[in-house]
Write an enzyme that holds these catalytic residues in place. Structure first.
Site, PDB file in Angstrom:
ATOM      1  CE1 TYR A 133      -3.296  -2.899   0.906  1.00  0.00           C
ATOM      2  CE2 TYR A 133      -4.570  -0.879   0.870  1.00  0.00           C
ATOM      3  CZ  TYR A 133      -4.519  -2.254   0.827  1.00  0.00           C
ATOM      4  OH  TYR A 133      -5.674  -2.976   0.704  1.00  0.00           O
ATOM      5  CE  LYS A 152       2.398 -18.245  -1.888  1.00  0.00           C
ATOM      6  NZ  LYS A 152       1.521 -19.429  -1.947  1.00  0.00           N
ATOM      7  CG  ASP A 211      -1.449 -20.740  -0.559  1.00  0.00           C
ATOM      8  OD1 ASP A 211      -0.919 -20.615   0.571  1.00  0.00           O
ATOM      9  OD2 ASP A 211      -0.931 -21.430  -1.464  1.00  0.00           O
ATOM     10  CG  ASP A 216      -7.888  -5.154   1.500  1.00  0.00           C
ATOM     11  OD1 ASP A 216      -8.859  -4.661   2.106  1.00  0.00           O
ATOM     12  OD2 ASP A 216      -7.793  -5.186   0.260  1.00  0.00           O
ATOM     13  CG  ASP A 262     -13.542  -7.480   1.812  1.00  0.00           C
ATOM     14  OD1 ASP A 262     -13.416  -6.712   2.787  1.00  0.00           O
ATOM     15  OD2 ASP A 262     -13.977  -7.114   0.700  1.00  0.00           O
TER      16      ASP A 262
END
Ligand code: IPM
Ligand code: MG
Length: 343
Positions: A138, A180, A213, A237, A241
């Protein structure tokens, strides 16, 4: 002296969910000194920028900031030279040092059947997503030519350690650090720093590392297994959601963004400005009510008042309150009345 609260109703449904939230705060017996500012698209229209210096300074000087939501088709653009409502969010996050974004996901028992998942799977789910909010992709350097583009992802030891500390402190059963690390160098540093902090200060809290993942999969296959999830900005983020849908509607989820102790936090619903239903008086105000509760608890140390709002929302839902996003027909006014009458 009454605490100073900056109100940022923002865009879309923002103003129509902010007004009833103030009613609820009055009803719960809190007296604040409110100051309203334009933010997001509304501020772009008036001042050409999503958050003015004056609004940022007012937030920095306040005790807490209550924000509704920003954005809308009017300001949607891919032209990097045009102002965008989200820039207000980024300016505020950096300007107030809001490095920790707390997103609790606790499906309401009355809404278990509104979830896209089977009741047996969501029952007992109580996850806190701790998202790093001022680093990573970001805020990294960006480049763009006609045919290539890049976004830099950078994290420092200090940035990782302070967000991990928030997560360990919030843990009740365990901390799941999501990264990750099989691909990204930032994730390898993340994992190393989290492990070091764990060994040095929080070895009594079980820690697990999960690849992002796999975490995305487990969130829908076994959400009740999670307690606190800590992760970098973009992963947080996306996962928040995903987790939000477990509650049946993103219209139910509050969040708190906090920085250093003693500095003002920002409290806001996870949902957006819903331009499709703006101005009709049908928006679900519950996430905003619950964000106000988080403000009372985390920002102003008013635990009893926070709990009163949360239990009134709970009781209203148990009594059958359903706004349109939950498959019902209650409008904003009816939802507000239902919560007020359960205070
Ligand atoms: C959020 C939102 C923002 C983000 C957008 C509006 C820039 O999705 O707060 O989760 O990505 O941080
Ligand atoms: Mg988001």
């Amino acid at each position: 002296m009454a605490s100073k609260i900056i109100l940022l109703p923002g865009d879309g449904i923002g103003p129509e969910i902010t007004a009833p939230t103030l009613e609820l705060l009055d009803a719960v017996g809190t007296k604040f000194d409110y100051e309203e500012h334009l933010f997001g698209g509304a501020s772009i229209d008036a001042h050409g920028i999503a958050m003015t210096d004056e609004t940022l300074a007012a937030c920095q000087a306040a005790d807490a900031v209550l924000l509704a939501c920003v954005g809308g088709p009017k300001w949607d653009t891919t032209d990097a030279d045009k102002p965008r409502p989200e820039q207000g969010l980024f300016r505020m996050r950096k300007g107030l040092g809001l490095y920790a974004n707390l997103r609790p996901v606790r499906p309401f028992p009355a809404l278990y059947d509104a979830s896209p998942l089977k009741r047996e799977i969501i029952e007992g789910t109580d996850v806190l997503i701790v998202r790093e909010l001022t680093g990573g992709l970001y805020f990294g350097a960006k480049t763009r030519t006609k045919d290539t583009a890049s976004d830099l992802c950078e994290y420092s030891r200090e940035e990782i350690e302070r967000i991990a500390r928030v997560a360990f402190r919030a843990a009740r059963r365990k901390v799941t650090s999501v990264d990750k690390a099989n691909v990204l160098e930032t994730s390898r540093l993340w994992r190393e720093v989290v492990a070091e902090l764990h060994a040095a200060e929080f070895s009594q809290v079980p820690l697990e590392n999960v690849l992002v993942d796999n975490a995305a999969m487990q969130l829908v296959s076994n959400p009740a297994d999670f307690d606190v999830i800590v992760t970098e900005n973009l992963f947080g983020d996306i996962l928040s959601d995903e987790a939000a849908t477990l509650t049946g509607s993103i219209g139910m989820l509050p969040s708190a963004s906090i920085g250093e102790p003693g500095k003002p936090g920002v409290f806001e619903p996870v949902h957006g400005s819903a331009p499709d239903i703006a101005g009709q008086g049908v928006a679900n105000p519950l996430a905003m009510f619950l964000s106000a509760a988080m403000m009372l608890r985390h920002g102003l140390n008013l635990e009893a008042e926070a709990a009163a709002i949360e239990s009134a929302v709970n009781r209203a839902l148990a009594e059958g309150l359903r706004t349109r996003d939950l498959g019902g027909s209650a409008d904003t006014r009816a939802a507000t009345q239902a919560v007020l009458s359960n205070l």
